[in-house]
Motif scaffolding. Structure first.
Motif, PDB file in Angstrom:
ATOM      1  N   ASP A 238      52.954  37.795  33.333  1.00  0.00           N
ATOM      2  CA  ASP A 238      52.071  36.760  33.858  1.00  0.00           C
ATOM      3  C   ASP A 238      50.939  37.480  34.593  1.00  0.00           C
ATOM      4  OD1 ASP A 238      50.776  34.685  35.101  1.00  0.00           O
ATOM      5  OD2 ASP A 238      52.588  33.656  35.738  1.00  0.00           O
ATOM      6  N   GLU A 239      49.897  37.850  33.848  1.00  0.00           N
ATOM      7  CA  GLU A 239      48.838  38.692  34.414  1.00  0.00           C
ATOM      8  C   GLU A 239      48.094  38.021  35.561  1.00  0.00           C
ATOM      9  OE1 GLU A 239      46.203  40.747  31.732  1.00  0.00           O
ATOM     10  OE2 GLU A 239      47.645  40.524  30.103  1.00  0.00           O
ATOM     11  N   THR A 240      47.862  36.713  35.449  1.00  0.00           N
ATOM     12  CA  THR A 240      47.116  36.020  36.499  1.00  0.00           C
ATOM     13  C   THR A 240      47.883  36.053  37.815  1.00  0.00           C
ATOM     14  OG1 THR A 240      46.171  34.556  34.818  1.00  0.00           O
ATOM     15  CG2 THR A 240      45.952  33.885  37.114  1.00  0.00           C
ATOM     16  N   ALA A 241      49.164  35.687  37.773  1.00  0.00           N
ATOM     17  CA  ALA A 241      49.972  35.691  38.994  1.00  0.00           C
ATOM     18  C   ALA A 241      50.126  37.111  39.537  1.00  0.00           C
ATOM     19  CB  ALA A 241      51.340  35.072  38.721  1.00  0.00           C
ATOM     20  N   GLN A 242      50.325  38.071  38.651  1.00  0.00           N
ATOM     21  CA  GLN A 242      50.478  39.457  39.085  1.00  0.00           C
ATOM     22  C   GLN A 242      49.214  39.963  39.770  1.00  0.00           C
ATOM     23  OE1 GLN A 242      50.435  42.653  36.129  1.00  0.00           O
ATOM     24  NE2 GLN A 242      52.341  43.456  37.001  1.00  0.00           N
ATOM     25  N   LEU A 243      48.054  39.636  39.199  1.00  0.00           N
ATOM     26  CA  LEU A 243      46.799  40.089  39.779  1.00  0.00           C
ATOM     27  C   LEU A 243      46.558  39.458  41.141  1.00  0.00           C
ATOM     28  CD1 LEU A 243      44.240  41.698  39.583  1.00  0.00           C
ATOM     29  CD2 LEU A 243      43.258  39.913  38.129  1.00  0.00           C
ATOM     30  N   ILE A 244      46.868  38.173  41.278  1.00  0.00           N
ATOM     31  CA  ILE A 244      46.722  37.522  42.580  1.00  0.00           C
ATOM     32  C   ILE A 244      47.642  38.176  43.602  1.00  0.00           C
ATOM     33  CG2 ILE A 244      47.169  35.366  43.823  1.00  0.00           C
ATOM     34  CD1 ILE A 244      46.153  33.883  41.345  1.00  0.00           C
ATOM     35  N   ALA A 245      48.857  38.533  43.200  1.00  0.00           N
ATOM     36  CA  ALA A 245      49.776  39.217  44.119  1.00  0.00           C
ATOM     37  C   ALA A 245      49.201  40.569  44.538  1.00  0.00           C
ATOM     38  CB  ALA A 245      51.135  39.402  43.451  1.00  0.00           C
ATOM     39  N   PHE A 246      48.626  41.320  43.601  1.00  0.00           N
ATOM     40  CA  PHE A 246      47.977  42.582  43.956  1.00  0.00           C
ATOM     41  C   PHE A 246      46.890  42.359  45.005  1.00  0.00           C
ATOM     42  CE2 PHE A 246      49.903  45.044  40.555  1.00  0.00           C
ATOM     43  CZ  PHE A 246      49.744  46.360  40.983  1.00  0.00           C
ATOM     44  N   LEU A 247      46.089  41.321  44.824  1.00  0.00           N
ATOM     45  CA  LEU A 247      44.999  41.044  45.762  1.00  0.00           C
ATOM     46  C   LEU A 247      45.523  40.650  47.134  1.00  0.00           C
ATOM     47  CD1 LEU A 247      42.616  39.078  43.373  1.00  0.00           C
ATOM     48  CD2 LEU A 247      42.237  41.361  44.315  1.00  0.00           C
ATOM     49  N   LEU A 248      46.634  39.923  47.183  1.00  0.00           N
ATOM     50  CA  LEU A 248      47.197  39.525  48.470  1.00  0.00           C
ATOM     51  C   LEU A 248      47.599  40.753  49.286  1.00  0.00           C
ATOM     52  CD1 LEU A 248      49.450  36.498  47.433  1.00  0.00           C
ATOM     53  CD2 LEU A 248      47.297  36.415  48.694  1.00  0.00           C
TER      54      LEU A 248
ATOM     55  N   ILE B 231      44.937  55.308  45.022  1.00  0.00           N
ATOM     56  CA  ILE B 231      45.613  54.955  43.776  1.00  0.00           C
ATOM     57  C   ILE B 231      45.831  53.444  43.669  1.00  0.00           C
ATOM     58  CG2 ILE B 231      47.965  55.238  44.666  1.00  0.00           C
ATOM     59  CD1 ILE B 231      48.608  56.550  41.917  1.00  0.00           C
ATOM     60  N   LEU B 232      46.006  52.757  44.808  1.00  0.00           N
ATOM     61  CA  LEU B 232      46.146  51.305  44.781  1.00  0.00           C
ATOM     62  C   LEU B 232      44.826  50.658  44.373  1.00  0.00           C
ATOM     63  CD1 LEU B 232      47.827  48.787  45.282  1.00  0.00           C
ATOM     64  CD2 LEU B 232      47.181  48.913  47.693  1.00  0.00           C
ATOM     65  N   GLN B 233      43.705  51.177  44.882  1.00  0.00           N
ATOM     66  CA  GLN B 233      42.404  50.665  44.499  1.00  0.00           C
ATOM     67  C   GLN B 233      42.123  50.914  43.022  1.00  0.00           C
ATOM     68  OE1 GLN B 233      39.337  52.066  47.143  1.00  0.00           O
ATOM     69  NE2 GLN B 233      40.472  51.523  48.997  1.00  0.00           N
ATOM     70  N   GLU B 234      42.526  52.085  42.525  1.00  0.00           N
ATOM     71  CA  GLU B 234      42.332  52.392  41.105  1.00  0.00           C
ATOM     72  C   GLU B 234      43.134  51.430  40.226  1.00  0.00           C
ATOM     73  OE1 GLU B 234      43.468  56.422  40.699  1.00  0.00           O
ATOM     74  OE2 GLU B 234      41.848  57.193  41.970  1.00  0.00           O
ATOM     75  N   GLU B 235      44.377  51.189  40.622  1.00  0.00           N
ATOM     76  CA  GLU B 235      45.237  50.282  39.852  1.00  0.00           C
ATOM     77  C   GLU B 235      44.670  48.873  39.869  1.00  0.00           C
ATOM     78  OE1 GLU B 235      48.649  49.984  37.406  1.00  0.00           O
ATOM     79  OE2 GLU B 235      47.701  51.734  38.332  1.00  0.00           O
ATOM     80  N   LEU B 236      44.190  48.435  41.023  1.00  0.00           N
ATOM     81  CA  LEU B 236      43.598  47.113  41.135  1.00  0.00           C
ATOM     82  C   LEU B 236      42.354  47.011  40.259  1.00  0.00           C
ATOM     83  CD1 LEU B 236      43.639  44.353  42.508  1.00  0.00           C
ATOM     84  CD2 LEU B 236      42.325  45.340  44.389  1.00  0.00           C
ATOM     85  N   GLY B 237      41.532  48.063  40.266  1.00  0.00           N
ATOM     86  CA  GLY B 237      40.338  48.069  39.438  1.00  0.00           C
ATOM     87  C   GLY B 237      40.659  47.953  37.957  1.00  0.00           C
TER      88      GLY B 237
END
Length: 390
Positions: free
Chosen positions: A124-134, A222-228
Protein backbone atom coordinates in the motif's frame (compact mmCIF):
# COMPACT_ATOMS: atom_id res chain seq x y z
CA UNK A 1 -25.49 21.34 9.10
CA UNK A 2 -26.00 17.58 8.99
CA UNK A 3 -27.54 17.42 12.52
CA UNK A 4 -30.88 15.85 13.46
CA UNK A 5 -33.34 18.02 15.39
CA UNK A 6 -35.10 15.46 17.57
CA UNK A 7 -37.41 18.06 19.21
CA UNK A 8 -38.65 19.44 15.91
CA UNK A 9 -37.73 23.05 16.77
CA UNK A 10 -36.06 23.68 13.42
CA UNK A 11 -34.65 27.07 14.33
CA UNK A 12 -33.66 29.20 11.41
CA UNK A 13 -29.90 29.49 10.77
CA UNK A 14 -28.12 32.59 12.00
CA UNK A 15 -25.01 34.37 10.85
CA UNK A 16 -21.94 33.29 12.80
CA UNK A 17 -21.48 36.62 14.56
CA UNK A 18 -25.16 36.70 15.64
CA UNK A 19 -25.02 33.14 16.92
CA UNK A 20 -21.87 33.94 18.93
CA UNK A 21 -23.54 37.00 20.45
CA UNK A 22 -26.59 34.98 21.53
CA UNK A 23 -24.45 32.19 22.96
CA UNK A 24 -22.34 34.71 24.89
CA UNK A 25 -25.46 36.31 26.36
CA UNK A 26 -26.79 32.91 27.43
CA UNK A 27 -23.42 31.93 28.91
CA UNK A 28 -23.26 35.15 30.93
CA UNK A 29 -26.78 34.48 32.18
CA UNK A 30 -25.89 30.95 33.30
CA UNK A 31 -22.80 32.30 35.05
CA UNK A 32 -24.99 34.37 37.42
CA UNK A 33 -25.97 32.08 40.34
CA UNK A 34 -27.93 33.26 43.36
CA UNK A 35 -24.78 34.09 45.30
CA UNK A 36 -23.54 36.55 42.68
CA UNK A 37 -20.29 36.71 40.75
CA UNK A 38 -18.25 37.35 43.89
CA UNK A 39 -19.11 33.89 45.16
CA UNK A 40 -17.90 32.31 41.95
CA UNK A 41 -14.64 34.23 42.12
CA UNK A 42 -14.05 32.98 45.66
CA UNK A 43 -15.07 29.44 44.82
CA UNK A 44 -12.51 29.30 42.05
CA UNK A 45 -9.56 30.34 44.23
CA UNK A 46 -7.43 27.60 45.81
CA UNK A 47 -7.61 29.09 49.32
CA UNK A 48 -11.41 29.05 49.47
CA UNK A 49 -12.58 25.61 50.58
CA UNK A 50 -16.34 25.96 51.11
CA UNK A 51 -17.67 22.62 49.78
CA UNK A 52 -21.09 24.10 49.03
CA UNK A 53 -19.58 26.49 46.51
CA UNK A 54 -17.78 23.54 44.94
CA UNK A 55 -21.05 21.67 44.62
CA UNK A 56 -22.59 24.72 42.98
CA UNK A 57 -19.73 24.86 40.48
CA UNK A 58 -20.18 21.21 39.60
CA UNK A 59 -23.93 21.64 39.20
CA UNK A 60 -23.39 24.74 37.09
CA UNK A 61 -21.22 22.72 34.73
CA UNK A 62 -23.79 19.93 34.40
CA UNK A 63 -26.55 22.43 33.69
CA UNK A 64 -24.49 24.19 31.05
CA UNK A 65 -23.66 20.91 29.36
CA UNK A 66 -27.21 19.54 29.37
CA UNK A 67 -29.10 22.79 28.78
CA UNK A 68 -26.90 24.19 26.07
CA UNK A 69 -28.62 26.25 23.41
CA UNK A 70 -27.73 23.47 20.95
CA UNK A 71 -28.29 20.49 23.24
CA UNK A 72 -31.46 19.49 21.36
CA UNK A 73 -29.29 18.60 18.34
CA UNK A 74 -28.05 15.05 18.65
CA UNK A 75 -24.29 14.74 18.43
CA UNK A 76 -23.65 18.49 18.75
CA UNK A 77 -24.10 19.25 22.42
CA UNK A 78 -20.70 17.98 23.51
CA UNK A 79 -18.89 19.80 20.71
CA UNK A 80 -20.62 23.17 21.04
CA UNK A 81 -20.65 23.66 24.82
CA UNK A 82 -17.97 26.00 26.07
CA UNK A 83 -15.31 24.25 28.17
CA UNK A 84 -15.78 24.52 31.92
CA UNK A 85 -13.98 27.63 33.22
CA UNK A 86 -13.18 26.30 36.69
CA UNK A 87 -10.95 23.46 35.60
CA UNK A 88 -8.98 23.66 38.84
CA UNK A 89 -12.01 22.26 40.66
CA UNK A 90 -13.78 20.20 38.06
CA UNK A 91 -12.81 19.10 34.58
CA UNK A 92 -14.91 17.79 31.73
CA UNK A 93 -12.15 15.38 30.78
CA UNK A 94 -8.75 14.35 32.14
CA UNK A 95 -5.76 16.42 31.05
CA UNK A 96 -4.30 13.46 29.18
CA UNK A 97 -1.26 12.98 31.41
CA UNK A 98 1.99 11.97 29.76
CA UNK A 99 2.30 11.96 26.01
CA UNK A 100 3.57 8.80 24.35
CA UNK A 101 5.77 8.47 21.31
CA UNK A 102 5.97 5.57 18.91
CA UNK A 103 8.46 2.96 20.22
CA UNK A 104 11.73 3.25 18.31
CA UNK A 105 12.29 -0.50 18.13
CA UNK A 106 9.19 -0.91 15.93
CA UNK A 107 9.51 2.16 13.67
CA UNK A 108 11.51 0.57 10.88
CA UNK A 109 9.56 -2.70 10.81
CA UNK A 110 6.40 -0.61 10.47
CA UNK A 111 7.75 1.54 7.64
CA UNK A 112 9.38 -1.22 5.61
CA UNK A 113 7.24 -4.27 6.36
CA UNK A 114 3.97 -3.14 7.89
CA UNK A 115 2.25 -1.96 4.73
CA UNK A 116 3.01 -5.09 2.70
CA UNK A 117 0.16 -7.55 2.34
CA UNK A 118 1.15 -11.03 3.49
CA UNK A 119 -1.17 -12.65 0.97
CA UNK A 120 0.36 -11.38 -2.27
CA UNK A 121 3.19 -9.10 -1.22
CA UNK A 122 1.36 -6.01 -2.53
CA UNK A 123 2.44 -2.73 -0.96
CA UNK A 124 0.00 0.00 0.00
CA UNK A 125 2.33 2.72 -1.30
CA UNK A 126 0.09 5.65 -0.39
CA UNK A 127 -0.30 4.61 3.25
CA UNK A 128 3.37 3.67 3.50
CA UNK A 129 4.48 7.03 2.11
CA UNK A 130 2.24 8.94 4.51
CA UNK A 131 3.72 6.93 7.39
CA UNK A 132 7.23 7.86 6.21
CA UNK A 133 6.23 11.53 6.19
CA UNK A 134 4.76 11.33 9.69
CA UNK A 135 8.03 10.06 11.13
CA UNK A 136 10.44 12.03 8.95
CA UNK A 137 8.55 15.34 9.00
CA UNK A 138 6.63 15.27 12.28
CA UNK A 139 3.41 16.66 10.83
CA UNK A 140 -0.06 16.10 12.20
CA UNK A 141 -1.84 13.36 10.31
CA UNK A 142 -4.66 15.57 9.02
CA UNK A 143 -2.25 18.11 7.52
CA UNK A 144 -0.96 15.63 4.94
CA UNK A 145 -4.45 15.17 3.49
CA UNK A 146 -4.48 18.82 2.42
CA UNK A 147 -1.22 18.56 0.43
CA UNK A 148 -1.51 19.31 -3.29
CA UNK A 149 0.76 17.98 -6.01
CA UNK A 150 2.39 21.40 -6.47
CA UNK A 151 3.11 21.56 -2.73
CA UNK A 152 5.82 18.97 -3.41
CA UNK A 153 8.97 20.56 -4.81
CA UNK A 154 12.59 19.53 -5.23
CA UNK A 155 16.04 20.94 -4.67
CA UNK A 156 18.38 18.55 -6.46
CA UNK A 157 17.30 15.18 -5.03
CA UNK A 158 15.87 16.56 -1.78
CA UNK A 159 12.06 16.68 -1.64
CA UNK A 160 10.36 19.67 -0.05
CA UNK A 161 6.74 19.63 1.08
CA UNK A 162 4.90 22.80 2.06
CA UNK A 163 1.75 22.78 4.19
CA UNK A 164 -0.89 25.40 3.40
CA UNK A 165 -4.11 26.51 5.03
CA UNK A 166 -6.83 24.52 3.20
CA UNK A 167 -8.95 27.65 2.64
CA UNK A 168 -6.70 30.70 2.81
CA UNK A 169 -3.49 29.31 1.31
CA UNK A 170 -2.52 31.14 -1.87
CA UNK A 171 -2.71 29.73 -5.39
CA UNK A 172 -1.34 31.29 -8.60
CA UNK A 173 -3.53 30.12 -11.48
CA UNK A 174 -3.55 31.54 -15.02
CA UNK A 175 -2.09 34.83 -13.87
CA UNK A 176 -4.51 35.20 -10.97
CA UNK A 177 -3.72 35.15 -7.27
CA UNK A 178 -6.45 33.11 -5.59
CA UNK A 179 -6.95 31.52 -2.23
CA UNK A 180 -7.49 27.78 -2.20
CA UNK A 181 -11.19 27.84 -1.52
CA UNK A 182 -11.73 30.01 -4.60
CA UNK A 183 -9.70 27.63 -6.74
CA UNK A 184 -11.48 24.55 -5.38
CA UNK A 185 -14.88 26.10 -6.00
CA UNK A 186 -13.90 26.56 -9.65
CA UNK A 187 -13.48 22.75 -9.72
CA UNK A 188 -16.78 22.20 -7.90
CA UNK A 189 -14.90 21.04 -4.81
CA UNK A 190 -14.74 22.36 -1.27
CA UNK A 191 -11.81 22.34 1.19
CA UNK A 192 -11.49 19.05 2.99
CA UNK A 193 -11.84 20.61 6.43
CA UNK A 194 -15.34 21.73 5.36
CA UNK A 195 -16.45 18.36 4.03
CA UNK A 196 -18.84 16.20 6.00
CA UNK A 197 -17.86 12.64 6.93
CA UNK A 198 -16.17 10.90 3.98
CA UNK A 199 -13.16 12.82 2.74
CA UNK A 200 -13.09 15.16 5.72
CA UNK A 201 -9.68 16.20 7.07
CA UNK A 202 -9.37 18.61 9.96
CA UNK A 203 -6.89 21.44 10.19
CA UNK A 204 -5.68 22.75 13.53
CA UNK A 205 -3.55 25.59 12.23
CA UNK A 206 0.21 26.00 12.11
CA UNK A 207 2.78 28.75 11.88
CA UNK A 208 3.37 29.86 8.29
CA UNK A 209 0.23 28.22 6.94
CA UNK A 210 -0.66 30.99 4.48
CA UNK A 211 2.64 31.16 2.60
CA UNK A 212 3.46 27.49 3.12
CA UNK A 213 5.05 25.85 6.16
CA UNK A 214 7.89 23.59 5.05
CA UNK A 215 8.20 20.15 6.58
CA UNK A 216 11.64 19.85 8.14
CA UNK A 217 13.07 16.35 7.77
CA UNK A 218 14.92 14.61 10.58
CA UNK A 219 18.67 15.09 10.02
CA UNK A 220 19.33 11.54 8.83
CA UNK A 221 20.78 11.43 5.33
CA UNK A 222 19.71 7.90 4.48
CA UNK A 223 16.15 8.52 5.71
CA UNK A 224 15.91 11.61 3.50
CA UNK A 225 17.28 9.63 0.54
CA UNK A 226 14.74 6.86 1.08
CA UNK A 227 11.92 9.37 1.38
CA UNK A 228 13.06 11.08 -1.82
CA UNK A 229 13.06 7.79 -3.74
CA UNK A 230 9.57 6.93 -2.60
CA UNK A 231 8.15 10.36 -3.36
CA UNK A 232 9.65 10.32 -6.86
CA UNK A 233 8.24 6.85 -7.51
CA UNK A 234 4.82 7.88 -6.22
CA UNK A 235 4.77 11.07 -8.27
CA UNK A 236 6.15 9.56 -11.48
CA UNK A 237 4.62 6.05 -11.42
CA UNK A 238 2.03 5.29 -8.76
CA UNK A 239 -0.23 8.36 -8.90
CA UNK A 240 -0.22 8.61 -12.74
CA UNK A 241 -1.14 4.91 -13.00
CA UNK A 242 -4.10 5.39 -10.66
CA UNK A 243 -5.24 8.58 -12.38
CA UNK A 244 -5.16 6.91 -15.81
CA UNK A 245 -7.65 4.40 -14.46
CA UNK A 246 -9.70 7.28 -13.10
CA UNK A 247 -9.76 9.11 -16.43
CA UNK A 248 -10.78 5.87 -18.15
CA UNK A 249 -13.95 6.06 -16.05
CA UNK A 250 -14.58 9.59 -17.29
CA UNK A 251 -13.57 11.23 -14.00
CA UNK A 252 -11.40 14.37 -13.81
CA UNK A 253 -8.04 14.78 -12.13
CA UNK A 254 -7.62 17.00 -9.07
CA UNK A 255 -4.87 18.73 -7.11
CA UNK A 256 -4.50 16.47 -4.08
CA UNK A 257 -1.25 14.52 -3.95
CA UNK A 258 -2.41 11.36 -2.19
CA UNK A 259 -5.08 9.31 -3.94
CA UNK A 260 -6.90 6.06 -3.31
CA UNK A 261 -6.25 3.06 -5.54
CA UNK A 262 -9.83 1.84 -5.48
CA UNK A 263 -8.68 -1.58 -4.24
CA UNK A 264 -9.51 -3.36 -1.02
CA UNK A 265 -6.53 -3.04 1.30
CA UNK A 266 -6.51 -3.06 5.08
CA UNK A 267 -10.30 -3.61 5.16
CA UNK A 268 -11.02 -0.29 3.45
CA UNK A 269 -11.85 0.93 -0.04
CA UNK A 270 -11.39 4.20 -1.91
CA UNK A 271 -13.08 5.32 -5.10
CA UNK A 272 -10.44 5.14 -7.82
CA UNK A 273 -8.29 8.25 -7.81
CA UNK A 274 -10.32 10.15 -5.22
CA UNK A 275 -8.31 12.03 -2.57
CA UNK A 276 -7.05 9.48 -0.06
CA UNK A 277 -9.09 9.47 3.15
CA UNK A 278 -8.02 9.50 6.76
CA UNK A 279 -10.34 6.56 7.37
CA UNK A 280 -8.51 4.51 4.74
CA UNK A 281 -5.15 5.41 6.24
CA UNK A 282 -6.19 4.54 9.79
CA UNK A 283 -7.40 1.17 8.58
CA UNK A 284 -4.11 0.57 6.74
CA UNK A 285 -2.15 1.73 9.81
CA UNK A 286 -4.04 -0.66 12.09
CA UNK A 287 -3.40 -3.55 9.69
CA UNK A 288 0.29 -2.57 9.52
CA UNK A 289 0.60 -2.59 13.31
CA UNK A 290 -0.97 -6.05 13.30
CA UNK A 291 1.60 -7.31 10.78
CA UNK A 292 4.47 -5.95 12.86
CA UNK A 293 2.94 -7.58 15.94
CA UNK A 294 2.99 -10.92 14.14
CA UNK A 295 6.47 -10.32 12.76
CA UNK A 296 7.89 -9.52 16.19
CA UNK A 297 5.69 -12.09 17.99
CA UNK A 298 4.46 -9.34 20.29
CA UNK A 299 0.70 -9.71 20.98
CA UNK A 300 0.81 -6.56 23.13
CA UNK A 301 1.64 -4.43 20.09
CA UNK A 302 -1.74 -2.91 19.27
CA UNK A 303 -2.97 0.55 18.29
CA UNK A 304 -3.39 2.50 21.52
CA UNK A 305 -2.68 6.07 22.54
CA UNK A 306 -1.00 5.03 25.79
CA UNK A 307 1.36 2.80 23.82
CA UNK A 308 2.30 5.58 21.41
CA UNK A 309 1.21 3.42 18.49
CA UNK A 310 -1.38 5.76 16.99
CA UNK A 311 -0.33 7.85 13.97
CA UNK A 312 0.11 10.83 16.29
CA UNK A 313 2.75 8.84 18.16
CA UNK A 314 5.00 9.47 15.15
CA UNK A 315 4.81 13.21 15.82
CA UNK A 316 5.89 12.62 19.41
CA UNK A 317 8.72 10.45 18.09
CA UNK A 318 9.81 13.34 15.88
CA UNK A 319 9.80 15.88 18.71
CA UNK A 320 11.63 13.52 21.07
CA UNK A 321 14.27 12.82 18.43
CA UNK A 322 14.98 16.56 18.02
CA UNK A 323 15.36 16.93 21.75
CA UNK A 324 17.76 13.99 22.10
CA UNK A 325 20.11 15.44 19.46
CA UNK A 326 20.32 18.71 21.36
CA UNK A 327 17.82 21.02 19.62
CA UNK A 328 16.54 23.78 21.89
CA UNK A 329 12.88 24.61 22.39
CA UNK A 330 12.78 27.39 19.81
CA UNK A 331 14.13 25.13 17.07
CA UNK A 332 11.75 22.29 18.00
CA UNK A 333 8.78 24.68 17.95
CA UNK A 334 9.83 25.89 14.49
CA UNK A 335 10.22 22.36 13.14
CA UNK A 336 6.83 21.32 14.49
CA UNK A 337 5.18 24.56 13.31
CA UNK A 338 3.70 25.39 16.68
CA UNK A 339 2.03 28.76 16.99
CA UNK A 340 2.69 28.73 20.73
CA UNK A 341 6.36 28.64 21.82
CA UNK A 342 5.40 26.31 24.68
CA UNK A 343 3.50 23.63 22.75
CA UNK A 344 6.65 21.63 22.04
CA UNK A 345 7.16 20.88 25.74
CA UNK A 346 4.40 18.27 25.69
CA UNK A 347 5.88 16.59 22.64
CA UNK A 348 9.40 16.19 23.98
CA UNK A 349 8.91 14.49 27.33
CA UNK A 350 11.44 11.72 27.80
CA UNK A 351 10.57 8.41 29.42
CA UNK A 352 12.68 7.43 32.48
CA UNK A 353 14.33 4.63 30.49
CA UNK A 354 15.36 7.12 27.80
CA UNK A 355 16.82 9.50 30.37
CA UNK A 356 18.84 6.66 31.88
CA UNK A 357 20.11 5.63 28.45
CA UNK A 358 21.21 9.18 27.67
CA UNK A 359 23.00 9.51 31.00
CA UNK A 360 24.71 6.17 30.57
CA UNK A 361 25.78 7.17 27.07
CA UNK A 362 27.27 10.45 28.27
CA UNK A 363 29.18 8.63 30.99
CA UNK A 364 30.53 6.05 28.56
CA UNK A 365 31.71 8.45 25.88
CA UNK A 366 31.66 12.21 25.28
CA UNK A 367 30.54 11.58 21.69
CA UNK A 368 27.68 9.21 22.48
CA UNK A 369 25.07 11.92 22.98
CA UNK A 370 23.97 11.31 19.40
CA UNK A 371 23.16 7.64 20.13
CA UNK A 372 19.61 7.93 18.83
CA UNK A 373 20.74 9.45 15.56
CA UNK A 374 23.30 6.70 14.99
CA UNK A 375 20.86 3.92 15.88
CA UNK A 376 18.25 5.36 13.53
CA UNK A 377 20.75 5.66 10.68
CA UNK A 378 21.93 2.09 11.14
CA UNK A 379 18.37 0.75 11.24
CA UNK A 380 17.30 2.64 8.13
CA UNK A 381 20.43 1.56 6.26
CA UNK A 382 19.77 -2.09 7.10
CA UNK A 383 16.15 -1.92 6.00
CA UNK A 384 16.87 0.05 2.82
CA UNK A 385 19.26 -2.67 1.69
CA UNK A 386 16.42 -5.18 2.07
CA UNK A 387 13.86 -3.15 0.18
CA UNK A 388 14.32 -0.22 -2.20
CA UNK A 389 13.21 1.00 -5.59
CA UNK A 390 15.54 0.62 -8.55
Amino acid sequence: MGSYDGLGLYWQPKRQENAKRHLLALTNFLKSPANGDEGWRLASTPDFADPFFSIRVAYHYVVRRNKSLLAHLKGRAEREVESHPYSGLFSAKPDGGRTYRFPTRYVWDLLYNGFTSGRDGEIDETAQLIAFLLFAGGSRLSELFHVWVNDLQWIDDLPLIFLHHPREGRVHHKGRNLNRVEFLESQTRIPRNKRQKRGHAGFKGLAGELDGAQLIWLPIDILQEELGKRLRHYLAVTRPRIMRLRRAKGLPDHNYLFVGSGKMFGNNTNAIGEPYTIEAFRSAWKAAIGRVSNLRDDPNLTVAKRKGTTPHGARHFYGTFLKTIGCDGEIIAECMHHKSPFSHLRYTQLMPSEINEILEGKEASPSSSDFMKRSVSEAVAAQSRRYSFH
